[in-house]
Design a protein around this motif. Structure first.
Motif, mmCIF file in Angstrom:
data_model
loop_
_atom_site.group_PDB
_atom_site.id
_atom_site.type_symbol
_atom_site.label_atom_id
_atom_site.label_comp_id
_atom_site.label_asym_id
_atom_site.label_seq_id
_atom_site.Cartn_x
_atom_site.Cartn_y
_atom_site.Cartn_z
ATOM 1 N N LYS A 145 0.791 -1.242 0.000
ATOM 2 C CA LYS A 145 0.000 0.000 0.000
ATOM 3 C C LYS A 145 0.820 1.288 0.000
ATOM 4 C CE LYS A 145 -3.807 -2.047 2.545
ATOM 5 N NZ LYS A 145 -4.765 -1.857 3.610
ATOM 6 N N GLU A 146 1.976 1.289 -0.602
ATOM 7 C CA GLU A 146 2.774 2.522 -0.539
ATOM 8 C C GLU A 146 2.274 3.560 -1.519
ATOM 9 O OE1 GLU A 146 6.908 2.227 -1.609
ATOM 10 O OE2 GLU A 146 6.476 0.864 -3.219
ATOM 11 N N PRO A 147 2.551 4.811 -1.286
ATOM 12 C CA PRO A 147 3.162 5.400 -0.089
ATOM 13 C C PRO A 147 2.127 5.545 1.016
ATOM 14 C CG PRO A 147 2.659 7.153 -1.617
ATOM 15 C CD PRO A 147 2.254 5.852 -2.283
ATOM 16 N N LEU A 148 2.619 5.574 2.241
ATOM 17 C CA LEU A 148 1.762 5.734 3.407
ATOM 18 C C LEU A 148 2.327 6.819 4.312
ATOM 19 C CD1 LEU A 148 1.157 1.996 4.420
ATOM 20 C CD2 LEU A 148 -0.486 3.537 3.366
ATOM 21 N N THR A 149 1.445 7.384 5.105
ATOM 22 C CA THR A 149 1.878 8.329 6.141
ATOM 23 C C THR A 149 2.107 7.552 7.426
ATOM 24 O OG1 THR A 149 -0.365 8.766 6.915
ATOM 25 C CG2 THR A 149 0.476 10.182 5.130
ATOM 26 N N ASN A 150 2.750 8.178 8.383
ATOM 27 C CA ASN A 150 2.944 7.563 9.693
ATOM 28 C C ASN A 150 1.590 7.174 10.295
ATOM 29 O OD1 ASN A 150 5.560 7.098 10.607
ATOM 30 N ND2 ASN A 150 5.244 8.378 12.416
ATOM 31 N N SER A 151 0.616 8.071 10.176
ATOM 32 C CA SER A 151 -0.724 7.807 10.731
ATOM 33 C C SER A 151 -1.355 6.578 10.099
ATOM 34 C CB SER A 151 -1.645 9.007 10.509
ATOM 35 O OG SER A 151 -1.121 10.136 11.131
ATOM 36 N N LEU B 255 16.179 1.456 3.776
ATOM 37 C CA LEU B 255 15.143 0.569 3.254
ATOM 38 C C LEU B 255 13.860 1.299 2.882
ATOM 39 C CD1 LEU B 255 15.678 -2.420 5.715
ATOM 40 C CD2 LEU B 255 16.548 -2.173 3.385
ATOM 41 N N VAL B 256 13.643 2.475 3.493
ATOM 42 C CA VAL B 256 12.499 3.315 3.139
ATOM 43 C C VAL B 256 12.981 4.748 2.980
ATOM 44 C CG1 VAL B 256 10.818 1.862 4.384
ATOM 45 C CG2 VAL B 256 11.781 3.879 5.516
ATOM 46 N N LYS B 257 12.150 5.521 2.308
ATOM 47 C CA LYS B 257 12.453 6.953 2.183
ATOM 48 C C LYS B 257 11.234 7.746 2.608
ATOM 49 C CE LYS B 257 11.200 6.942 -2.677
ATOM 50 N NZ LYS B 257 11.660 7.045 -4.034
ATOM 51 N N LYS B 258 11.501 8.947 3.106
ATOM 52 C CA LYS B 258 10.447 9.864 3.523
ATOM 53 C C LYS B 258 10.443 11.042 2.555
ATOM 54 C CE LYS B 258 11.446 9.023 8.412
ATOM 55 N NZ LYS B 258 11.761 9.696 9.685
ATOM 56 N N VAL B 259 9.265 11.378 2.090
ATOM 57 C CA VAL B 259 9.124 12.498 1.161
ATOM 58 C C VAL B 259 7.993 13.388 1.656
ATOM 59 C CG1 VAL B 259 8.597 13.158 -1.214
ATOM 60 C CG2 VAL B 259 9.921 11.079 -0.765
ATOM 61 N N ASP B 260 8.266 14.686 1.798
ATOM 62 C CA ASP B 260 7.227 15.624 2.215
ATOM 63 C C ASP B 260 6.161 15.739 1.139
ATOM 64 O OD1 ASP B 260 8.460 16.204 4.629
ATOM 65 O OD2 ASP B 260 9.626 17.860 3.779
ATOM 66 N N SER B 261 4.930 15.849 1.592
ATOM 67 C CA SER B 261 3.811 16.012 0.662
ATOM 68 C C SER B 261 3.931 17.370 -0.023
ATOM 69 C CB SER B 261 2.491 15.936 1.429
ATOM 70 O OG SER B 261 1.430 16.381 0.620
ATOM 71 N N PRO B 262 3.721 17.428 -1.331
ATOM 72 C CA PRO B 262 3.772 18.717 -2.017
ATOM 73 C C PRO B 262 2.592 19.612 -1.642
ATOM 74 C CG PRO B 262 3.178 16.959 -3.550
ATOM 75 C CD PRO B 262 3.496 16.316 -2.244
ATOM 76 N N ASP C 253 0.860 19.448 1.510
ATOM 77 C CA ASP C 253 0.787 19.777 2.927
ATOM 78 C C ASP C 253 2.120 19.415 3.576
ATOM 79 O OD1 ASP C 253 0.255 20.032 5.644
ATOM 80 O OD2 ASP C 253 -1.646 18.939 5.562
ATOM 81 N N LYS C 254 2.889 20.407 3.947
ATOM 82 C CA LYS C 254 4.231 20.181 4.496
ATOM 83 C C LYS C 254 4.212 19.478 5.850
ATOM 84 C CE LYS C 254 6.367 21.915 1.078
ATOM 85 N NZ LYS C 254 6.939 21.007 0.111
ATOM 86 N N ARG C 255 3.032 19.354 6.475
ATOM 87 C CA ARG C 255 2.935 18.628 7.744
ATOM 88 C C ARG C 255 2.881 17.127 7.519
ATOM 89 N NH1 ARG C 255 -2.408 21.298 9.755
ATOM 90 N NH2 ARG C 255 -2.744 20.947 7.545
ATOM 91 N N VAL C 256 2.650 16.714 6.273
ATOM 92 C CA VAL C 256 2.485 15.303 5.943
ATOM 93 C C VAL C 256 3.743 14.779 5.256
ATOM 94 C CG1 VAL C 256 1.146 13.645 4.586
ATOM 95 C CG2 VAL C 256 -0.009 15.562 5.717
ATOM 96 N N THR C 257 4.193 13.611 5.712
ATOM 97 C CA THR C 257 5.347 12.949 5.105
ATOM 98 C C THR C 257 4.902 11.580 4.597
ATOM 99 O OG1 THR C 257 6.857 14.045 6.630
ATOM 100 C CG2 THR C 257 7.681 12.085 5.519
ATOM 101 N N PHE C 258 5.237 11.292 3.354
ATOM 102 C CA PHE C 258 4.925 9.991 2.774
ATOM 103 C C PHE C 258 6.131 9.075 2.920
ATOM 104 C CE2 PHE C 258 1.976 12.709 0.315
ATOM 105 C CZ PHE C 258 0.792 12.090 0.680
ATOM 106 N N ILE C 259 5.843 7.824 3.249
ATOM 107 C CA ILE C 259 6.890 6.829 3.439
ATOM 108 C C ILE C 259 6.714 5.770 2.355
ATOM 109 C CG2 ILE C 259 7.820 5.101 5.028
ATOM 110 C CD1 ILE C 259 6.053 7.160 7.071
#
Length: 180
Positions: A52-58, A83-90, A92-98
């Motif tokens: 199910k990628e990408p996912l947020t921490n939540s 093994l994973v990368k974090k990318v900020d949402s374009p 909403d900068k409060r959201v990070t996709f993993i």
């Protein structure tokens, strides 16, 4: 039949005393041979991301039913291992996709290949038909254990019978029922 069943149980006991068998079974159940993802929680996150990628921490917290702090630690360790990368949402900068990296995908694939090779090697002495029969027998035995566990809980003091810590019971050993 009692003598025959005792011999079968003894053979199972002998199998579980063989170091190679025990090591192979434990290694296979962990499902990974890499040091980067040798913890069950990390492996669960990697498997979830495959599906199910990408996912947020939540979303990881919700999907795996773990604490937010646990998810953050797991994701950080996986990111540190590459093994994973974090990318900020374009948006909403409060959201990070993993999401998985190529290294993460390779690690999971390596784990899958190892498990396949190990099980193929272990059971190669049995024909396909014998493997199917063995599988059927094992499923029947496990189902019987699950069916009888409530009955045995009231009839036996497992700690005394098996010489294990007080509170042991086969149905919730390791906090899970016997696996099929």
């Amino acid at each position: 039949m009692s003598e025959e069943s005792q011999e079968l149980l003894s053979l199972f006991g002998n199998l579980f005393q063989e170091r190679f068998f025990v090591a192979a079974a434990v290694k296979s159940s962990r499902d990974d041979e890499t040091s980067q993802a040798n913890q069950r929680g990390q492996l669960r996150v990697l498997r979830l991301l495959v599906a199910k990628e990408p996912l947020t921490n939540s979303q990881i917290v919700e999907e795996l039913d773990i604490r937010p702090s646990s998810a953050s630690v797991l994701v950080s360790k996986l990111a540190d291992s590459g093994l994973v990368k974090k990318v900020d949402s374009p948006d909403d900068k409060r959201v990070t996709f993993i999401s998985l990296t190529d290294k993460g995908r390779e690690s999971l694939e390596k784990s899958r290949r190892f498990k396949n090779e190990l099980s193929d090697s272990f059971f190669e002495t049995l024909s396909d038909e014998e493997q199917q029969q063995f599988k059927s027998y094992m499923q029947k035995l496990l189902q019987n254990l699950n069916d009888k566990a409530p009955e045995w809980e009231t009839k036996q003091n497992w700690a005394e019978v098996l010489g294990v810590p007080e509170g042991f019971n086969p149905k919730n050993w390791n906090h899970r029922p016997f696996q099929n």
